[in-house]
Design an enzyme around this catalytic site. Structure first.
Site, PDB file in Angstrom:
ATOM      1  N   LYS A 160       0.832  -1.210   0.000  1.00 26.41           N
ATOM      2  CA  LYS A 160       0.000   0.000   0.000  1.00 26.41           C
ATOM      3  C   LYS A 160       0.871   1.267   0.000  1.00 26.41           C
ATOM      4  O   LYS A 160       0.435   2.323  -0.449  1.00 26.41           O
ATOM      5  CB  LYS A 160      -0.929   0.020   1.217  1.00 26.41           C
ATOM      6  CG  LYS A 160      -1.827  -1.201   1.352  1.00 26.41           C
ATOM      7  CD  LYS A 160      -3.192  -0.984   0.808  1.00 26.41           C
ATOM      8  CE  LYS A 160      -4.160  -2.149   0.959  1.00 26.41           C
ATOM      9  NZ  LYS A 160      -3.656  -3.517   0.787  1.00 26.41           N
ATOM     10  N   ASP A 161       2.104   1.145   0.503  1.00 26.08           N
ATOM     11  CA  ASP A 161       3.021   2.291   0.495  1.00 26.08           C
ATOM     12  C   ASP A 161       3.327   2.779  -0.918  1.00 26.08           C
ATOM     13  O   ASP A 161       3.638   3.947  -1.102  1.00 26.08           O
ATOM     14  CB  ASP A 161       4.350   1.919   1.157  1.00 26.08           C
ATOM     15  CG  ASP A 161       4.221   1.700   2.654  1.00 26.08           C
ATOM     16  OD1 ASP A 161       3.411   2.393   3.293  1.00 26.08           O
ATOM     17  OD2 ASP A 161       4.943   0.832   3.185  1.00 26.08           O
TER      18      ASP A 161
END
Ligand SMILES: *Cc1c(COP(=O)(O)O)cnc(C)c1O
Length: 496
Positions: A113-114
């Protein structure tokens, strides 16, 4: 260069700029924004292979975000992909035997998700400026664990934004909770709620839909937005790493420019694999996109039968970020295979809402040829972790292990000899308990924090900065609230 405009999958918002779509999140009609055409990769990999991750990101995003200037895109890309990542390649590709892992877990929260949430804050503040919005943007999120911390890390201390995260007080892992409650940023608020994830999610939705409340916020110069994966600003940055991965394979002489590869994607909300599909549509030489599910195999059944049916029990698995029965981003693919006919999307999404299922036509199903579905049970997932560790001394997190199972099934069934990239979405350090338990039951009663050191001993991989000494960091957020108290907390925090 061609101007790309964005349309809602439900047909009522059309021809808007990407900056509008990014600030908005979801369209007014409840649809998702999609580009009106997919740009073509107009550079060869001879040209691309020596570019850095950031340079490829500028190129790919520039093709999609045609209302952004080159300078604006550079600002977003270089602010996002910097020393926050513990690997200078940002998304390193690791060769193992005759396949490759694309490691997307080198960002500040050690999960994929980063990749998108580190750039979304910059895209959003830049987009707001372009749209003439002077309000502060407040991101409001309910999380079951991963998204919350990635959003806090992304938006923390970004000027012009505030970020509020609600999580179920007793519904996330100890490490996940500590990751969130130790978040620094002066503009952050983290709240545990007395309830489960659905309660948090429903509370957040109610706040978004409360007109009166939103007017109150407007008066104090704030407007709400979403960092959820339905935002096109989260999807497009994910196209980048597919192009990047291919460029590295060419650079390292693993493939020739033009040679087809397969990718395997552990899938939940269908964002990551949809980005792969967009990369393929851009002309990236890809054969199959292997869609890997866990026991919540609603997508597997959909690709096999043409029927999407969420009427089934929700299974809690060791790959929780894929425990999902409504894969929101699938709506974008449905729109494409329906020939961009929004009335078809409306009908099918209505049916999903009212009946819990829908079936696509044979014509639509025929357009799903690029996808190969597979799924892994819990036992298969555990076995994959154990086998891969014993075999090649590489620790998989449970999500990546699901992808490995899907890969093995695909190769056994098709005997395909094309090179294949397995997308690795989380560090095993994020899921120490289930990872170690796959090796040996003796870890069962050991504390999560203790297991960080155990995993270090076993895997010989350094404990990532993101979780190192996490048990010793000061807890900065200790607010807890009842389900009914969310709106008041939000208003209090945003008034300041
Ligand atoms: C979110 C997530 C996924 C699922 O990705 P989607 O884009 O929702 O399909 C897979 N693995 C991990 C570790 C995740 O955090």
């Amino acid at each position: 260069m061609k101007k790309i405009r964005y349309n809602s999958t439900r047909g009522n918002e059309k021809n808007v700029e990407s900056s509008y779509a990014i600030v908005k999140g979801l369209a007014n009609d409840g649809g998702l924004f999609v580009p009106d055409q997919i740009p073509t990769l107009n550079k060869t990999f001879e040209e691309l292979k020596d570019l850095s991750y950031q340079e490829i990101a500028c190129y790919v995003l520039g093709e999609f975000l045609t209302d952004f200037t080159e300078e604006e895109i550079k600002h977003c890309v270089y602010s996002a992909y910097d020393h926050k990542f513990d690997n200078s390649d940002i998304a390193p590709i690791v060769k193992k035997k005759d396949y490759y892992y694309l490691e997307l877990f080198h960002g500040s929260t050690i999960a994929f998700k980063d990749m998108a949430l580190s750039i979304l804050p910059y895209l959003m503040t830049t987009a707001a400026k372009k749209q003439g919005i002077t309000n502060e943007i407040a991101i409001l999120t309910a999380t079951s664990g991963d998204t919350g911390k990635a959003a806090l890390a992304g938006f923390g201390d970004v000027e012009g934004t505030k970020i509020i995260v609600f999580y179920p007080k007793n519904g996330v892992s100890k490490i996940q909770e500590r990751q969130m409650t130790t978040s620094k940023g002066k503009n952050t608020l983290v709240v545990g709620i007395d309830g489960n994830f659905d309660d948090a999610q429903n509370g957040v939705k109610a706040i978004f839909n409360d007109q009166e409340f939103n007017q109150k916020l407007n008066k104090v110069g704030v407007q709400l937005s979403s960092a959820n994966s339905i935002n096109i600003g989260r999807l497009l940055p994910q196209v980048v790493y597919y192009v990047y991965a291919y460029s590295r394979l060419v650079k390292e002489g693993e493939i020739q420019d033009g040679e087809q590869i397969n990718v395997v994607v552990p899938t939940g909300n269908f964002g990551n694999i949809l980005a792969a599909y967009y990369a393929k549509e851009m002309g990236l030489p890809m054969n199959k996109l292997i869609c890997a599910s866990n026991d919540n195999k609603v997508l597997y059944d959909f690709f096999e039968t043409g029927t999407y049916d969420r009427r089934r029990d929700f299974v809690l698995t060791m790959s929780p970020s894929m425990d999902i029965l409504i894969s929101s981003n699938l709506e974008r693919l449905i729109y494409t295979i329906a020939g961009e006919d929004a009335s078809v999307v409306n009908e099918l999404m209505d049916r999903l809402q009212t009946e819990g299922q829908y079936t696509i036509t044979e014509d639509m199903k025929a357009k799903l040829d690029a996808f190969y579905p597979a799924f892994a049970t819990e036992a298969m997932t555990q076995e994959a972790i154990k086998d891969e560790f014993e075999d090649i001394n590489y620790m998989l997190d449970p999500h990546t292990a699901v992808a490995k199972v899907a890969f093995d099934k695909y190769i056994n069934e098709t005997k395909d000899t094309r090179k294949t990239v397995i997308v690795s979405t989380a560090s095993p350090y994020k899921f120490t308990k289930s990872t170690l338990m796959a090796l040996d039951n003796r870890y069962e009663n050991i504390d999560d924090f203790e297991l960080l050191h155990e995993l270090n001993t076993v895997s010989k991989v350094d404990i990532p900065e993101a979780v190192k000494d996490i048990e010793k960091r000061p807890v900065l957020h200790s607010t807890v609230c009842e389900k009914g108290g969310m709106a008041d907390l939000v208003l209090d925090f945003l008034k300041k």
